[in-house]
Design a protein around this motif. Structure first.
Motif, short mmCIF file in Angstrom:
data_model
loop_
_atom_site.label_atom_id
_atom_site.label_comp_id
_atom_site.label_asym_id
_atom_site.label_seq_id
_atom_site.Cartn_x
_atom_site.Cartn_y
_atom_site.Cartn_z
N GLN A 120 49.21 37.93 49.85
CA GLN A 120 49.19 39.21 49.41
C GLN A 120 49.05 39.48 47.84
N LEU A 122 47.51 36.93 46.13
CA LEU A 122 46.20 36.32 45.81
C LEU A 122 45.09 37.47 46.11
N ALA A 123 45.32 38.40 47.19
CA ALA A 123 44.28 39.36 47.19
C ALA A 123 44.36 40.53 46.23
N ALA A 124 45.56 40.73 45.73
CA ALA A 124 45.78 41.47 44.56
C ALA A 124 44.91 41.04 43.57
N TYR A 125 45.03 39.85 43.17
CA TYR A 125 44.20 39.08 42.04
C TYR A 125 42.84 39.17 42.28
N SER A 126 42.46 38.85 43.43
CA SER A 126 41.21 38.97 43.94
C SER A 126 40.34 40.15 43.68
N VAL A 127 41.01 41.52 43.51
CA VAL A 127 40.44 42.90 43.40
C VAL A 127 40.57 43.06 41.78
N GLY A 128 40.76 42.12 41.20
CA GLY A 128 41.13 42.18 39.66
C GLY A 128 42.24 42.84 38.91
N MET A 129 43.26 42.82 39.94
CA MET A 129 44.52 43.20 39.37
C MET A 129 45.25 42.25 38.44
N THR A 130 45.81 42.81 37.21
CA THR A 130 46.61 41.90 36.40
C THR A 130 47.83 41.57 37.17
N ASP A 131 48.74 40.77 36.33
CA ASP A 131 49.95 40.19 36.94
C ASP A 131 50.80 41.38 37.10
#
Lengths: 223, 248
Positions: A120, A122-131
């Motif tokens: 979940q 990794l998917a957030a990072y993959s769409v360009g979300m920050t920490d």
């Protein structure tokens, strides 16, 4: 003694029971979040503090925690020049229960956080979300919903633990029940305690109802 | 000219070297399919391209910007991720978000769109994959094929320069593979640059402009689909392809 007289007498302790329950739950949740956060840090000192706190409070009976708070906290406060002799007993009740339950809630939050599927994030990072965005939108809501069943159990446990405040002379429902029983030389003891059990059960049902709503809302997370 | 070039990419897990000095490049409009046995480093490699896996060493040049793969700047990582989208083997749809929200998250946080604009765009993307009516469904209410098509819509909504596909059909029931493959095929027709890790050889053959054979953390052979599937030169490639010949 009439049925209604017993109920009225017991319910006169309800405000204290509910005050203890609500405020102890709020403060123990805050302590729980803080300690869970500390336990998830990389540095050893933070993790050590969290481990010692959790270990100590989980290893101490709640009754003892209340006694330690009632007798120990005024002494600690007097060291820093604070006179707590006039403080209401309910403050010590809330403090003792909050410190005691904070350890359990910390573990509930920590284990829920660790249970969030890494995919979940990794998917957030993959769409360009920050920490920060990934934490706010994905990790935090999922942690909360995973923790719900545990939190519900702990809240019901806390409700029952509020009956222990009689040891510091606080008049909650349980204290009222024992007083009423004593005044009547134990004649109506059984009736009084059955009614008391019924009232606790109704409150516990209310808690379950509240969480059932949450569980329904978050049921899709388990798919 | 290459859109993305990486050179000497290395990665180890403990003592185990999973990527051994890999050089790779892709140009705009290319569809590169990576094949190879399980554990050969395919997934590790493509996820190092958007920093979901951090390489131990190696250099990247993406859209003329040079980035060190082992110690990238935080801003560069975000920038790359906002231009290289990914579709996962296990979908990884956000479980606490509806289908449409799964798409808007990236548009809002990755692309900086307003909530309204993101919603509009997300609905359009859902329409493209024929799942508009499922927009308010949670992932747990969708089939594997629907989830993966939403995963693809989530990636394409960002209008990325490259989309990475990590075995997008491996977790699907056989009868659901077709719908996902059709969506990917459509993207390839539209000129979308893609890097696809797959075990579907027939699909690889159809859609790829270039095929790479990975084994033991290295690219053992690369070439056109015809070269790789009809005239493989490397013995390992030959053995791998004959072992899975029934899929062809």
């Amino acid at each position: 003694m009439s049925f209604s007289k017993i109920i009225i007498s017991l319910l006169s302790g309800l405000p204290n029971t509910l005050t203890l329950l609500v405020f102890s739950f709020i403060f123990s949740s805050l302590i729980g979040i803080l300690v869970a956060w500390l336990s998830l840090q990389k540095d050893k000192v933070s993790r050590g503090i969290a481990r010692v706190y959790t270990g100590l409070v989980r290893g101490t009976p709640p009754l003892l925690m209340l006694l330690l708070t009632y007798y120990g906290l005024p002494k600690l406060l007097s060291f820093i020049g604070i006179d707590s002799n006039q403080w209401a007993k309910i403050f010590f009740g809330i403090f003792g229960l909050s410190v005691g339950w904070g350890g359990y809630l910390a573990e509930a939050f920590r284990s829920a956080y660790l249970s969030v599927d890494k995919g979940q994030i990794l998917a957030a990072y993959s769409v360009g979300m920050t920490d920060q965005a990934a934490f706010k939108e994905i990790t935090l809501p999922q942690t909360f919903s995973i923790a719900i069943p545990n939190i519900e159990n702990l809240l019901i446990g806390l409700l029952k633990a509020t009956s222990l405040v009689y040891v510091i002379g606080l008049a909650d429902m349980y204290q009222n029940a024992t007083s009423l029983s004593n005044v009547n030389q134990g004649v109506f003891q059984l009736q009084i305690f059955v009614i008391l059990a019924f009232i606790y059960w109704v409150i516990a049902l209310g808690i379950e109802w509240f969480f059932r709503d949450y569980r329904r809302r978050y049921v899709h997370l388990n798919g | 000219m290459a859109l993305l070039t990486v050179s000497k990419v290395e990665k180890s897990f403990n003592q185990n070297k999973v990527l051994k000095k890999i050089d790779f490049q892709i140009s705009k409009g290319e569809v590169i399919v990576i094949i190879g046995p399980s554990g050969s480093g395919k997934t590790t490699f493509i996820s190092s391209l958007n920093f979901l896996n951090k390489a131990d060493s190696g250099k990247m040049t993406f859209k003329d910007k040079q980035i060190n793969l082992a110690s990238p700047k935080k801003d560069d990582v975000l920038w790359v991720r906002r231009h290289i989208a990914m579709v996962f083997q296990n979908y990884n749809l956000f479980k606490n978000k509806t289908a449409v929200e799964n798409i808007t998250e990236g548009l809002i946080y990755g692309r900086g769109l307003s909530k309204e604009a993101a919603f509009k765009k997300a609905v359009q993307e859902l329409k493209k994959v024929g799942l508009e009516e499922k927009k308010d469904y949670y992932p747990s209410q969708l089939s594997g094929g629907q989830k993966q098509r939403i995963g693809i819509a989530r990636a394409t909504a960002l209008q990325p320069d490259i989309i990475l596909f990590d075995e997008p059909t491996s977790a699907l029931d056989p009868e659901l593979v077709g719908t996902v493959v059709r969506d990917m095929d459509k993207l390839a027709q539209q000129g979308q640059t893609m890097i696809i890790v797959t075990h579907l050889m027939s699909f690889a053959r159809k859609v790829a402009t270039k095929v790479l054979f990975f084994d033991d953390g290295q690219i053992l052979e690369s070439g056109s689909p015809d070269q790789i599937f009809e005239h493989p030169q490397n013995k390992r490639t030959q053995a791998f392809l004959s072992a899975i010949a029934e899929d062809r």
